[in-house]
Design an enzyme around this catalytic site. Structure first.
Site, PDB file in Angstrom:
ATOM      1  N   SER A  18      16.058   5.295   5.432  1.00 20.91           N
ATOM      2  CA  SER A  18      14.979   4.749   6.248  1.00 20.91           C
ATOM      3  C   SER A  18      14.730   5.762   7.371  1.00 20.91           C
ATOM      4  O   SER A  18      15.275   6.865   7.331  1.00 20.91           O
ATOM      5  CB  SER A  18      15.432   3.364   6.682  1.00 20.91           C
ATOM      6  OG  SER A  18      15.124   3.126   7.983  1.00 20.91           O
ATOM      7  N   LEU A  19      13.905   5.450   8.326  1.00 23.42           N
ATOM      8  CA  LEU A  19      13.564   6.433   9.352  1.00 23.42           C
ATOM      9  C   LEU A  19      13.819   5.908  10.751  1.00 23.42           C
ATOM     10  O   LEU A  19      13.630   4.719  11.017  1.00 23.42           O
ATOM     11  CB  LEU A  19      12.077   6.800   9.263  1.00 23.42           C
ATOM     12  CG  LEU A  19      11.590   7.556   8.033  1.00 23.42           C
ATOM     13  CD1 LEU A  19      10.071   7.617   8.046  1.00 23.42           C
ATOM     14  CD2 LEU A  19      12.173   8.954   8.018  1.00 23.42           C
ATOM     15  N   CYS A  46     -33.440 -24.633  25.723  1.00 25.90           N
ATOM     16  CA  CYS A  46     -32.070 -24.115  25.776  1.00 25.90           C
ATOM     17  C   CYS A  46     -31.944 -22.908  26.704  1.00 25.90           C
ATOM     18  O   CYS A  46     -32.396 -21.802  26.390  1.00 25.90           O
ATOM     19  CB  CYS A  46     -31.571 -23.772  24.379  1.00 25.90           C
ATOM     20  SG  CYS A  46     -29.800 -23.465  24.373  1.00 25.90           S
ATOM     21  N   ASP A  70       1.573   1.813   5.577  1.00 21.55           N
ATOM     22  CA  ASP A  70       2.217   0.530   5.823  1.00 21.55           C
ATOM     23  C   ASP A  70       2.196  -0.287   4.534  1.00 21.55           C
ATOM     24  O   ASP A  70       1.345  -1.138   4.332  1.00 21.55           O
ATOM     25  CB  ASP A  70       1.491  -0.194   6.954  1.00 21.55           C
ATOM     26  CG  ASP A  70       2.371  -1.250   7.592  1.00 21.55           C
ATOM     27  OD1 ASP A  70       3.565  -1.326   7.234  1.00 21.55           O
ATOM     28  OD2 ASP A  70       1.870  -1.995   8.444  1.00 21.55           O
ATOM     29  N   CYS A  92     -27.576 -27.076  25.859  1.00 23.87           N
ATOM     30  CA  CYS A  92     -28.738 -27.907  26.200  1.00 23.87           C
ATOM     31  C   CYS A  92     -28.698 -29.294  25.579  1.00 23.87           C
ATOM     32  O   CYS A  92     -29.550 -30.122  25.871  1.00 23.87           O
ATOM     33  CB  CYS A  92     -30.032 -27.199  25.815  1.00 23.87           C
ATOM     34  SG  CYS A  92     -30.314 -27.154  24.036  1.00 23.87           S
ATOM     35  N   GLU A 137       2.913  13.486   7.749  1.00 25.90           N
ATOM     36  CA  GLU A 137       2.344  12.590   6.746  1.00 25.90           C
ATOM     37  C   GLU A 137       1.976  11.254   7.381  1.00 25.90           C
ATOM     38  O   GLU A 137       2.797  10.685   8.094  1.00 25.90           O
ATOM     39  CB  GLU A 137       3.374  12.359   5.623  1.00 25.90           C
ATOM     40  CG  GLU A 137       3.879  13.651   4.997  1.00 25.90           C
ATOM     41  CD  GLU A 137       5.093  13.451   4.090  1.00 25.90           C
ATOM     42  OE1 GLU A 137       5.436  12.299   3.774  1.00 25.90           O
ATOM     43  OE2 GLU A 137       5.700  14.461   3.694  1.00 25.90           O
ATOM     44  N   LYS A 186       1.929   7.528   7.959  1.00 28.23           N
ATOM     45  CA  LYS A 186       2.941   6.566   7.526  1.00 28.23           C
ATOM     46  C   LYS A 186       2.247   5.328   6.973  1.00 28.23           C
ATOM     47  O   LYS A 186       1.717   4.509   7.722  1.00 28.23           O
ATOM     48  CB  LYS A 186       3.856   6.198   8.698  1.00 28.23           C
ATOM     49  CG  LYS A 186       5.003   5.299   8.288  1.00 28.23           C
ATOM     50  CD  LYS A 186       5.992   5.151   9.434  1.00 28.23           C
ATOM     51  CE  LYS A 186       7.211   4.355   9.027  1.00 28.23           C
ATOM     52  NZ  LYS A 186       6.915   2.983   8.662  1.00 28.23           N
ATOM     53  N   TYR A 230     -14.655   5.023 -21.172  1.00 25.65           N
ATOM     54  CA  TYR A 230     -13.220   4.783 -21.006  1.00 25.65           C
ATOM     55  C   TYR A 230     -12.838   3.467 -21.703  1.00 25.65           C
ATOM     56  O   TYR A 230     -11.864   3.400 -22.452  1.00 25.65           O
ATOM     57  CB  TYR A 230     -12.900   4.723 -19.507  1.00 25.65           C
ATOM     58  CG  TYR A 230     -11.443   4.494 -19.174  1.00 25.65           C
ATOM     59  CD1 TYR A 230     -10.562   5.568 -19.058  1.00 25.65           C
ATOM     60  CD2 TYR A 230     -10.952   3.210 -18.953  1.00 25.65           C
ATOM     61  CE1 TYR A 230      -9.231   5.370 -18.745  1.00 25.65           C
ATOM     62  CE2 TYR A 230      -9.617   2.999 -18.637  1.00 25.65           C
ATOM     63  CZ  TYR A 230      -8.760   4.078 -18.524  1.00 25.65           C
ATOM     64  OH  TYR A 230      -7.443   3.879 -18.211  1.00 25.65           O
ATOM     65  N   ARG A 235      12.943  -0.609  -2.776  1.00 25.80           N
ATOM     66  CA  ARG A 235      13.985   0.055  -2.013  1.00 25.80           C
ATOM     67  C   ARG A 235      15.200  -0.869  -1.854  1.00 25.80           C
ATOM     68  O   ARG A 235      16.340  -0.429  -1.892  1.00 25.80           O
ATOM     69  CB  ARG A 235      13.432   0.433  -0.633  1.00 25.80           C
ATOM     70  CG  ARG A 235      14.478   0.993   0.288  1.00 25.80           C
ATOM     71  CD  ARG A 235      13.863   1.410   1.619  1.00 25.80           C
ATOM     72  NE  ARG A 235      14.883   1.958   2.490  1.00 25.80           N
ATOM     73  CZ  ARG A 235      15.657   1.236   3.272  1.00 25.80           C
ATOM     74  NH1 ARG A 235      15.510  -0.078   3.301  1.00 25.80           N
ATOM     75  NH2 ARG A 235      16.579   1.782   4.028  1.00 25.80           N
ATOM     76  N   TYR A 281       5.834  10.488  -1.737  1.00 22.88           N
ATOM     77  CA  TYR A 281       6.082  11.368  -0.599  1.00 22.88           C
ATOM     78  C   TYR A 281       7.502  11.922  -0.483  1.00 22.88           C
ATOM     79  O   TYR A 281       7.790  12.672   0.437  1.00 22.88           O
ATOM     80  CB  TYR A 281       5.716  10.683   0.710  1.00 22.88           C
ATOM     81  CG  TYR A 281       6.316   9.287   0.886  1.00 22.88           C
ATOM     82  CD1 TYR A 281       7.690   9.098   0.964  1.00 22.88           C
ATOM     83  CD2 TYR A 281       5.493   8.171   0.977  1.00 22.88           C
ATOM     84  CE1 TYR A 281       8.232   7.834   1.115  1.00 22.88           C
ATOM     85  CE2 TYR A 281       6.023   6.903   1.137  1.00 22.88           C
ATOM     86  CZ  TYR A 281       7.389   6.738   1.203  1.00 22.88           C
ATOM     87  OH  TYR A 281       7.921   5.489   1.354  1.00 22.88           O
ATOM     88  N   CYS A 311     -29.156 -24.077  17.365  1.00 23.89           N
ATOM     89  CA  CYS A 311     -29.614 -25.073  18.319  1.00 23.89           C
ATOM     90  C   CYS A 311     -31.111 -25.228  18.115  1.00 23.89           C
ATOM     91  O   CYS A 311     -31.833 -24.242  17.992  1.00 23.89           O
ATOM     92  CB  CYS A 311     -29.313 -24.571  19.726  1.00 23.89           C
ATOM     93  SG  CYS A 311     -30.312 -25.361  20.995  1.00 23.89           S
ATOM     94  N   ASP A 360     -17.365   4.627 -17.079  1.00 25.19           N
ATOM     95  CA  ASP A 360     -16.437   3.521 -17.288  1.00 25.19           C
ATOM     96  C   ASP A 360     -16.539   2.976 -18.715  1.00 25.19           C
ATOM     97  O   ASP A 360     -15.527   2.658 -19.339  1.00 25.19           O
ATOM     98  CB  ASP A 360     -16.739   2.375 -16.304  1.00 25.19           C
ATOM     99  CG  ASP A 360     -16.417   2.776 -14.881  1.00 25.19           C
ATOM    100  OD1 ASP A 360     -16.008   3.946 -14.669  1.00 25.19           O
ATOM    101  OD2 ASP A 360     -16.578   1.932 -13.983  1.00 25.19           O
ATOM    102  N   LYS A 373       8.392  15.397   9.291  1.00 32.02           N
ATOM    103  CA  LYS A 373       9.570  15.850   8.546  1.00 32.02           C
ATOM    104  C   LYS A 373       9.780  17.341   8.785  1.00 32.02           C
ATOM    105  O   LYS A 373       8.816  18.113   8.745  1.00 32.02           O
ATOM    106  CB  LYS A 373       9.370  15.625   7.040  1.00 32.02           C
ATOM    107  CG  LYS A 373       9.199  14.157   6.667  1.00 32.02           C
ATOM    108  CD  LYS A 373       8.913  13.981   5.183  1.00 32.02           C
ATOM    109  CE  LYS A 373       8.701  12.488   4.889  1.00 32.02           C
ATOM    110  NZ  LYS A 373       8.254  12.230   3.520  1.00 32.02           N
ATOM    111  N   LYS A 409       5.539   5.895  15.810  1.00 32.29           N
ATOM    112  CA  LYS A 409       4.886   4.613  15.533  1.00 32.29           C
ATOM    113  C   LYS A 409       3.761   4.313  16.523  1.00 32.29           C
ATOM    114  O   LYS A 409       3.908   4.531  17.720  1.00 32.29           O
ATOM    115  CB  LYS A 409       5.917   3.473  15.604  1.00 32.29           C
ATOM    116  CG  LYS A 409       7.004   3.569  14.542  1.00 32.29           C
ATOM    117  CD  LYS A 409       6.523   3.107  13.174  1.00 32.29           C
ATOM    118  CE  LYS A 409       6.465   1.613  13.063  1.00 32.29           C
ATOM    119  NZ  LYS A 409       7.716   1.008  12.613  1.00 32.29           N
ATOM    120  N   CYS A 440     -26.058 -28.923  20.768  1.00 30.33           N
ATOM    121  CA  CYS A 440     -25.881 -27.646  21.443  1.00 30.33           C
ATOM    122  C   CYS A 440     -25.013 -27.828  22.694  1.00 30.33           C
ATOM    123  O   CYS A 440     -25.326 -28.679  23.536  1.00 30.33           O
ATOM    124  CB  CYS A 440     -27.241 -27.070  21.825  1.00 30.33           C
ATOM    125  SG  CYS A 440     -27.116 -25.598  22.849  1.00 30.33           S
TER     126      CYS A 440
END
Ligand code: IVH
Length: 686
Positions: A98-99, A447, A133, A425, A129, A131, A52, A152, A240, A440, A49, A304, A328, A422
């Protein structure tokens, strides 16, 4: 490249300088793009890192000093620009579809039958694939350079979020190889579970409203008018689908995915190709179980038809293609009323609040309770009785309350406060400095809840395994005063048991037989069953192996306990203190008197390697690592995973690395395989 400078007359040397600077800038950009790709797309960095960061700093300095060399697709621009007034509109040249959804296996099969009928032949080639979310986006590249990125939207037009998408590290700013001169790809922006949790934790700490799920959080992040905010959210992307590609005629979805990978896009490594609808169904079922193993949320599987020619024959109905379907999963979240916050008192007296909910369906089951972790968590999320809350349940995990839906909060709610006494008790509750849980103070003596929880733990599966003593019986025994601590199980008589409600002669005998059988459990189980703080099963095993008997452990000093490989100061402290408490010693004495096994009965104790910790490293010639490790254990030794001062021997095979070096440094005796056999020989005759 030719560079035009401002009005001043240009000295030839300055032009030369600039040209070489320009080359340097391009060199740095291409290096940074490459390392960015290794890190964020392939997940396999080639440089540290810091290295970089150093390259990035060099580029930033040149660009700051020479405004004319700046460029929007420079890797330095991933930090985001200033705020925008609003998003511009982007027309999608090819609509973003859309699907259709399938919520059951039957619907999925019906889809296959329908397309088979339409096509007049069986379809046997699919791309599968996960899906994701997240939020659907489009990326446009001209001559391999990222130009425009958009949401979209309604499928015909979306919002121009180019500045924001530029900050997403897995969105390539320039493409590899020779991509089509004009290219539009589609994909999903998302946030990992870990990133989502971190963002919500920070928001809770700052008193800001929480995001309900990673998708809302990703959508909120990518639609920020100030891209500097987006840059701070570790958004990720999977590509995708193809929108448009000038001069390129792929034949299958799979070919498209492969080309994406070559150009430098991040595609989902879990994408698969399968050859029949049965395999499609199997893959969908498999993902439904495996979804928890992913670091990001998926809400289904996209199926697909692989062949693009078949795809175009099938066409679309409205906005939904016939050639693809989303299988789904049942939703893992739901909202419901928080009726009450109840508190359960744990074995060590901790007060564990939990939510009592109006019953609701989540992930295919009805839930009416969910955990709330601890007081701070309730406060941070400001969860109140009477709130409508979002609950989450996935896989085998305990349902959780994510947070309140503030817009549905009734006017008369009050922030939650844990009881100060408590609930079982009535003893005062304290919260030790630096701890998350309140406790407690009644202790075991006062207790009843703590006595009950310890008894439940004692008879439990990994403990003494007295399965006929279930929750109900355990509670009756405690409540009736027949059992005070777990050792009181052993003197119980049949008459006492029969006197309890719903207990016949036969079941009473079963209980007694079960209790009797538990006298022969290993020392490990007995130690675990005692419920000593921080002593889980594995720790109990280490202690049992190292000390061999309850007596030895009881007399052990703190130093002797902490000297055991795998036992740290916190555990050692807790174990040592436990054996200094007269009440605990009484329990041990009563168990001894009842005839409960108090030594590690297995033959391994006292074996030739007893008391020795052995670490194995490198490639062995005559046996596998697992085999030799098993032998060490069978001979009474302990197998360590790293070399420390507690290591007795290191067995080093070929190509041994850092462990060998460490052992040499510490002066740990080092053996080869023959040396190990000789050691065994010697120890066996000792
Ligand atoms: S394909 C016609 N593939 O699901 C192609 N969509 O319900 C349309 N999604 O809007 C999209 N992962 O946001 C496709 N591997 C994947 C996907 C995927 C997630 C989302 C996408 C789409 C929605 C459709």
């Amino acid at each position: 490249m030719h560079i035009t400078l401002s009005a001043q007359p240009v000295m030839p040397s300055r032009v030369e300088d600039l040209q070489s600077l320009q080359e340097r800038v391009e060199e740095l950009r291409s290096q940074l793009n490459h390392h960015n790709y290794r890190y964020y797309v392939l997940d396999s960095p080639e440089i540290a890192d810091a290295e970089y960061d150093r390259l990035m700093q060099q580029l930033r300095e040149i660009e700051t000093d020479h405004a004319e060399l700046q460029s929007p697709d420079s890797p330095t621009q991933r930090v985001g620009a200033g705020p925008a007034a609003q998003f511009a509109v982007v027309q999608h040249r090819v609509p973003m579809l859309s699907l259709a959804n399938a919520f059951s296996a039957d619907t999925l099969r019906a889809w296959h039958e329908r397309i088979t009928r339409l096509l007049g032949g069986d379809i046997k080639d699919f791309a599968i694939e996960p899906k994701i979310d997240g939020l659907a986006i489009m990326l446009r590249y001209e001559r391999g350079r990222f130009g425009v990125g958009a949401t979209r939207g309604d499928g015909s037009q979306g919002e121009d979020i180019t500045a924001n998408l530029r900050t997403v590290r897995s969105v390539p700013l320039t493409l590899n190889d020779s991509p089509p001169a004009y290219l539009e790809v589609r994909g999903e922006v998302y946030l990992s579970q870990a990133a989502f949790k971190k963002i919500n934790d920070e928001r809770a700490a700052a008193g800001q409203p929480l995001f309900a799920n990673p998708r809302n959080c990703a959508a909120g992040s990518v639609r920020q008018l100030d891209s500097r905010i987006t840059a701070k959210r570790p958004l990720d992307v999977f590509i995708y689908a193809l929108g448009e590609a000038q001069g390129w005629q792929p034949r299958t979805q799979w070919e498209i995915l492969e080309a994406f990978g070559e150009w430098g896009f991040k595609t989902n490594p879990n994408n698969r190709r399968v050859g029949s609808i049965d395999e499609v169904m199997a893959a969908c079922a498999e993902w439904e179980h495996r979804r928890e193993s992913l670091d990001y949320e998926i809400d289904g599987v996209v199926v697909k038809v692989n062949d693009l020619h078949v795809q175009s024959e099938l066409g679309a109905v409205g906005r939904e293609p016939r050639w693809a379907i989303a299988f789904k999963f049942p939703p893992v979240q739901a909202t419901t009323l928080l009726e009450r916050i109840a508190v359960n008192v744990g074995r060590t007296g901790s007060l564990n609040p939990f939510a009592v909910l109006r019953p609701v369906q989540v992930g295919g089951v009805t839930i009416s309770q969910a955990t709330l972790h601890n007081e701070d968590d309730i406060r941070r999320k400001d969860i109140r009785v009477g709130d409508t809350v979002l609950v989450h349940r996935a896989g085998e995990v305990i349902p959780q309350v994510i947070g309140p839906i503030l817009s549905k909060r009734p006017p008369d709610t009050r922030p939650y406060e844990l009881p100060t006494t408590c609930p079982v008790c009535g003893s005062p509750v304290v919260r030790p400095e630096g701890e998350a849980m309140s406790r407690c103070t009644g202790g075991f003596a006062r207790c009843i809840a703590q006595r009950f929880e310890l008894l439940k733990h004692f008879v439990g599966r990994g403990s003494m395994d007295i399965e006929t003593v279930g929750e109900k019986l355990a509670w009756s025994l405690i409540e009736k005063g027949l059992v005070y601590d777990p050792s009181d199980l052993y003197p119980l008589t049949k008459e006492q048991l029969i006197a309890l409600e719903r207990m016949g002669d036969k079941s009473a005998q079963n209980v007694l037989d079960n209790i009797e059988a538990s006298k022969h459990r290993s020392l490990t189980r007995v130690l675990y069953a005692l419920g000593i703080r921080y002593v889980g099963y594995q720790t109990a095993e280490l202690l049992a192996r190292a000390f061999g008997s309850m007596d030895q452990l009881r007399q052990a000093t703190y130093e002797q306990i902490v000297a055991v490989e795998g036992i740290g100061p916190k555990i050692a402290e807790s174990v040592h203190a436990w054996f200094r408490e007269p009440d605990n010693l009484r329990v041990v004495d009563k168990l001894v008197a009842a005839g409960v096994n108090m030594s590690e009965e297995s033959a391994t104790r006292g074996g030739p390697l007893a008391g020795l910790t052995v670490v194995v490293t490198g490639r062995l010639e005559h046996q596998t690592r697992t085999q030799i490790e098993q032998r060490i254990k069978d001979l009474g030794g302990i197998v360590g995973d790293s070399v420390s001062k507690k290591t007795s021997y290191l067995i080093a095979g070929e190509d041994a690395g850092s462990k060998l070096a460490k052992a040499q440094k510490l002066g740990t005796p080092i053996l080869d395989e023959a040396g190990f056999e000789a050691l065994l020989e010697e120890k066996s005759h000792a």
